[in-house]
Design a protein around this motif. Structure first.
Motif, PDB file in Angstrom:
ATOM      1  N   VAL A 524       0.842  -1.205   0.000  1.00 10.18           N
ATOM      2  CA  VAL A 524       0.000   0.000   0.000  1.00 10.18           C
ATOM      3  C   VAL A 524       0.872   1.249   0.000  1.00 10.18           C
ATOM      4  O   VAL A 524       0.581   2.228  -0.698  1.00 10.18           O
ATOM      5  N   ALA A 525       1.960   1.227   0.790  1.00 12.70           N
ATOM      6  CA  ALA A 525       2.877   2.376   0.791  1.00 12.70           C
ATOM      7  C   ALA A 525       3.476   2.582  -0.596  1.00 12.70           C
ATOM      8  O   ALA A 525       3.648   3.731  -1.034  1.00 12.70           O
ATOM      9  N   GLN A 526       3.788   1.500  -1.284  1.00 13.14           N
ATOM     10  CA  GLN A 526       4.339   1.622  -2.631  1.00 13.14           C
ATOM     11  C   GLN A 526       3.322   2.237  -3.594  1.00 13.14           C
ATOM     12  O   GLN A 526       3.656   3.112  -4.407  1.00 13.14           O
ATOM     13  N   TRP A 527       2.077   1.784  -3.498  1.00  8.96           N
ATOM     14  CA  TRP A 527       1.027   2.334  -4.373  1.00  8.96           C
ATOM     15  C   TRP A 527       0.797   3.816  -4.090  1.00  8.96           C
ATOM     16  O   TRP A 527       0.801   4.645  -5.011  1.00  8.96           O
ATOM     17  N   LEU A 528       0.619   4.179  -2.827  1.00 11.94           N
ATOM     18  CA  LEU A 528       0.393   5.589  -2.497  1.00 11.94           C
ATOM     19  C   LEU A 528       1.599   6.443  -2.856  1.00 11.94           C
ATOM     20  O   LEU A 528       1.462   7.553  -3.375  1.00 11.94           O
ATOM     21  N   GLY A 529       2.806   5.913  -2.559  1.00 16.25           N
ATOM     22  CA  GLY A 529       4.014   6.672  -2.889  1.00 16.25           C
ATOM     23  C   GLY A 529       4.135   6.929  -4.369  1.00 16.25           C
ATOM     24  O   GLY A 529       4.523   8.033  -4.799  1.00 16.25           O
ATOM     25  N   GLY A 530       3.793   5.943  -5.178  1.00 20.26           N
ATOM     26  CA  GLY A 530       3.858   6.124  -6.626  1.00 20.26           C
ATOM     27  C   GLY A 530       2.858   7.145  -7.125  1.00 20.26           C
ATOM     28  O   GLY A 530       3.176   7.969  -8.006  1.00 20.26           O
ATOM     29  N   GLN A 531       1.650   7.126  -6.568  1.00 24.92           N
ATOM     30  CA  GLN A 531       0.630   8.091  -7.004  1.00 24.92           C
ATOM     31  C   GLN A 531       0.995   9.518  -6.585  1.00 24.92           C
ATOM     32  O   GLN A 531       0.818  10.474  -7.353  1.00 24.92           O
ATOM     33  N   VAL A 532       1.515   9.671  -5.379  1.00 26.89           N
ATOM     34  CA  VAL A 532       1.930  10.989  -4.904  1.00 26.89           C
ATOM     35  C   VAL A 532       3.138  11.488  -5.689  1.00 26.89           C
ATOM     36  O   VAL A 532       3.219  12.665  -6.066  1.00 26.89           O
TER      37      VAL A 532
END
Length: 542
Positions: A524-532
Motif C-alpha cells: 500500500v505504501a508503494q502504491w500511495l508513494g507512486g501516485q503521490v
C-alpha cells in the motif's frame, strides 16, 4: 533528482520499503524503540536514523524533505487494542501456557510495548515547520469515529494549507505486476495531504476484479453503503462493512465484484507443519482446542480431488462428491485435499478459524494465530503406483504446495461417503471401519457397491472400475490430537505485510512478531508513494 521523504515513526520499515520501491529516497527514519531502529538501519544503511521519542523532539532538527510519512498511535482505536481511546490500553501480560509450549518467544522490553507509535499532534508539529509537499498518514478506520478530536486534527492540517484526500482500503486488494499483493486482510485509513497548488494525486482504489456478466477483468470501483457510520462520518470504514466493489461498466448494471487476492498460504512456510498436538505433554488451551474442532467442522467438507498427471484441460480440481473418478491409468494421478487452517490462539481477539486459501487476518503485535495442518497427505509420483510410498505422515518430509500441478496434496480424514445405494452397503462399512479405528489405522476405506466385494483401504489398488458408480470413499474422523500445530513465525507475519524474505529483522521471536504486527503493509505504501510522486513530478512538467 529523486523525491525525498522522512519516516518519523518508521517501525520495522514497511512504509520505507514501499516508498523506496516507488522511487522516493529515504533521508531520515525515526523511532523510539532501539530494536526497531536496529532493524531499519540494517536494511536502509544509507539513511540517517534517529532513536528518540518524537514527542519530545525539536522538529526543527529534522531534515527538510519533500514527503513525510507518519503512522500515529492506533492501539486505542484498533479492534485488537480492546480499549477506549479515553483509557489508553496498557500492555497485556503475554499469555502463558500454549504459546510457551511451542516456542520461546522471548521478552519484549517495555519500551517496545509503550508508545509504539507517537501521536497525531507530532505530525502537525513537523508539518508546520517543514511544509512538506505531501504528508501521508496511516491508521485504523476506527480512529475517525473513536477519537473525538479527529476532525479537529484534520482541520488543523487544512489550516496549514493542505488539500485532504481520505482513502480506506484493505492491504489484500492493492497490488499489480510490479507491486505484489499482501496476503492479509488489513483495513486501514490513509490520509493524503498535498500542499495547495499541487495537483491532487489519483488515490482512488481500483483493484483488479473479474466481472462475470461482462466476462472480463475490470478495475473495480468502491461503492459506499448507506450505513449509520457512513451517514455520520462520510466515506470512512472497512471492506464489506461500509463499502463494496462494483464493476465500472453500466452494461452489467455495475455488478458487484470481488477483487483478486493473494491467499494466506503464500506466506506460510510449508516445510514446518509444527508438532502433533497429542504428542505434547502440556496440551492446548481449551478455547484453542474448541476453535480447531470448529475449523475441522467448517472446512473438511471442502475436500477436493486434484488431478496432477494431465497437461490438458483435464488437469483440474473437482469436488470429491461431484461424480465418479476420472479414467484410471497406470500412473498415480490424483490426490484429495483439504485446505489447512489458521486458528486464533493465545487470547486473540479473533475467535474463529479460517482456511489458508484467503488472506490472513490483520497482523497484530504479538503471536495470535497458529497453523493447524491435518495429519496426512497423499504424494503423487510420475511413475507407476507404489502403495508403500503413497501415504506419508506430514512430518516425514517437507510438504509441497496444494495446487493441481504440485507433487503432493494435504488431506484430512473427515467422514465422507458418496451416495450409498442401499442399506446393505451401509452395513458393509461398519465392521471394517470399526476394526480400522480400533487398530489405530488412518487410511480411508474404499467401499464397493457390488455384492460380495470387501472394503479395502486406500493403500491397496482399487477394484476393477465398472461403467457405473462402483465404489465409495469413507474415512475416519480426524482427531484434534492428530493434527499438527504451531504458531505463525515472524517471517510469515512479515510476508503478510509484503516484506521481502531478504529483509533482516533484529530481536527475539516476540520482538520480531511485534515489529511485523505494527508495520505498514509495504504494497500500500508503494502504491500511495507512486501516485503521490506522479503528482509531485507533474509540477515541474507543467
Amino acid at each position: 533528482m529523486s523525491l525525498t521523504f522522512t519516516d518519523i515513526f518508521c517501525g520495522a520499515g514497511g512504509s520505507s520499503i514501499g516508498l523506496t520501491a516507488a522511487g522516493l529516497e529515504l533521508t531520515l527514519a525515526a523511532n523510539h524503540w532501539r530494536t526497531a531502529i536496529d532493524t531499519h538501519s540494517a536494511n536502509f544503511p544509507h539513511a540517517e536514523h534517529l532513536c528518540a521519542d518524537v514527542n519530545n523532539y525539536d522538529m526543527r532538527r529534522l531534515p527538510a524533505t519533500d514527503v513525510l510519512w507518519a503512522s500515529p498511535i492506533c492501539t486505542e482505536a484498533s479492534p485488537a487494542g480492546g480499549s477506549s481511546p479515553r483509557r489508553p490500553k496498557q500492555a497485556k501480560r503475554r499469555p502463558r501456557g500454549q504459546l510457551d509450549m511451542f516456542e520461546t518467544g522471548g521478552h519484549v522490553e517495555q519500551a517496545g510495548f509503550a508508545r509504539t507509535r507517537a501521536t497525531f499532534h507530532d505530525v502537525i508539529r513537523a508539518t508546520e515547520v517543514h511544509r512538506y509537499a505531501a504528508v501521508l498518514i496511516e491508521n485504523v478506520p476506527d480512529v475517525a469515529w473513536k477519537w473525538e478530536l479527529f476532525e479537529w486534527w484534520c482541520a488543523g492540517m487544512r489550516q496549514l494549507g493542505y488539500a485532504q484526500q481520505t482513502v480506506c482500503v484493505s492491504s489484500a486488494h492493492i497490488g499489480g505486476d510490479t507491486n505484489p499483493y499482501a496476503p492479509q486482510w488489513r483495513d486501514r485509513l490513509y490520509l493524503v495531504f498535498t500542499r495547495t497548488g499541487i495537483p491532487l494525486p489519483d488515490v482512488a482504489p481500483r483493484p483488479l476484479a473479474w466481472c462475470g456478466p461482462c466476462g472480463t477483468d475490470v478495475a473495480a470501483v468502491q461503492v459506499w453503503k448507506d450505513t449509520a457510520k457512513v451517514r455520520q462520518f462520510g466515506k470512512l470504514g472497512k471492506y464489506r462493512d461500509q463499502y463494496i466493489y462494483v464493476c465500472p461498466n453500466t452494461a452489467c448494471g455495475q455488478a458487484r465484484v470481488e477483487p483478486y487476492i493473494m491467499p494466506a498460504r503464500q506466506a506460510i512456510d510449508w516445510t514446518d507443519v509444527g508438532e502433533r498436538i497429542g504428542d505434547h505433554p502440556r496440551g492446548l488451551a481449551a478455547s484453542t482446542l474448541a476453535r480447531i474442532e470448529q475449523g475441522l467442522r467448517m472446512f473438511t467438507d471442502q475436500q477436493t480431488l486434484i488431478t496432477v498427471n494431465h497437461s490438458t484441460g483435464d488437469a483440474r480440481a473437482l469436488p470429491l462428491d461431484a461424480g465418479p473418478l476420472p479414467t484410471r491409468t497406470l500412473k498415480v494421478g490424483e490426490g484429495f485435499a483439504t485446505p489447512p487452517m489458521l486458528v486464533p490462539a493465545g487470547g486473540s481477539w479473533n475467535t474463529t478459524a479460517y482456511p489458508t486459501d484467503g488472506p490472513m487476518r490483520t497482523r497484530t503485535a504479538r503471536e495470535s494465530e497458529a497453523l493447524v495442518v491435518p495429519p496426512f497427505y497423499v504424494k503423487q509420483y510420475g511413475g507407476y503406483a507404489d502403495p508403500a510410498r503413497m501415504s506419508k505422515r506430514v512430518d516425514a518430509e517437507p510438504l509441497g504446495t496444494q495446487t493441481g500441478s504440485a507433487s503432493h496434496s494435504l488431506i484430512t480424514t473427515e467422514p465422507f461417503i458418496t451416495v450409498l445405494r442401499n442399506h446393505a452397503t451401509a452395513h458393509t462399512i461398519r465392521q471394517p471401519f470399526q476394526a480400522m479405528a480400533a487398530g489405530g489405522g488412518h487410511h480411508a476405506l474404499v467401499i464397493p457397491y457390488r455384492r460380495n466385494n470387501r472394503p479395502t483401504t486406500t493403500d491397496a489398488p482399487l477394484h476393477t472400475m465398472a461403467t457405473r458408480d462402483s465404489g465409495a470413499l469413507l474415512h475416519p474422523a480426524v482427531r484434534v490430537e492428530d493434527c499438527y500445530f504451531r504458531m505463525l513465525k515472524p517471517r510469515e507475519q512479515l510476508r503478510a505485510q509484503r516484506f521481502p524474505d531478504t529483509y533482516r529483522v533484529h530481536g527475539n521471536v516476540s520482538e520480531q512478531t511485534m515489529q511485523a504486527g505494527n508495520a505498514v503493509s509495504a504494497n500500500v505504501a508503494q502504491w500511495l508513494g507512486g501516485q503521490v510522486a506522479a503528482a509531485l513530478d507533474s509540477r515541474s512538467a507543467s
